[in-house]
Design an enzyme around this catalytic site. Structure first.
Site: not given
Length: 165
Positions: A95, A138-139, A142
């Site tokens: 990250c 993953h994004e 966020h």
């Protein structure tokens, strides 16, 4: 223009917040946001030799916006995970908000995503490429205030990135 120094780092409370939808009336702001995301990602690539995607909250832009640049630049506005496969796999995730730390996580092999593109057109993307699927997850995390540190498989799922710079 935002730079690497503007990147929120692990521990910043904003990284744990849920982002708000981008409104259609905010579409004129998207090109500047994307330019900032692109610029910071290029600085990360130059300094740390990684970076395929970045989410707006990593720059303190608390909107549901993801910028990917794998084979080409791609803007993903207001994404929704429609479905994910039962099949999962493990990887050492990294990250930009903690570039020297790797975290072992489990992600879905495939997914279907709906989103708006930079022209506000509704898109559906069936992702079967594992490396893209894990990146999108993953994004997407966020945008919901979830970091890969929170998805660690167990307490031994952390390691320092080998020094390469």
């Amino acid at each position: 223009m935002k730079h690497l120094a503007d990147l929120l780092l692990l521990g910043d409370s904003r990284l744990y917040e849920t982002c708000e939808l981008v409104l259609e009336s905010e579409l004129p702001l998207v090109p500047d946001w994307v330019a900032d995301l692109h610029n910071v990602m290029e600085e990360i690539r130059a300094k740390y030799q990684f970076g395929r995607g970045i989410a707006a909250p990593q720059l303190g832009i608390m909107k549901r916006l993801i910028y990917l640049n794998v084979d080409r630049p791609q803007v993903i506005i207001n994404p929704e995970l429609v479905s994910v496969s039962d099949e999962t796999d493990e990887l050492w995730d990294d990250c930009m908000s903690f570039p020297n730390l790797l975290v072992r996580v489990r992600r879905h092999r495939n997914l279907t995503l709906t989103y708006r593109d930079e022209h506000w057109q509704l898109q559906t993307w069936n992702v079967t490429d594992w490396s893209i699927s894990e990146l999108i997850q993953h994004e997407y995390d966020h945008l919901n205030g979830v970091l890969c540190t929170m998805r660690a498989i167990n307490e031994q799922s952390f390691r320092w990135r080998p020094t390469q710079y």
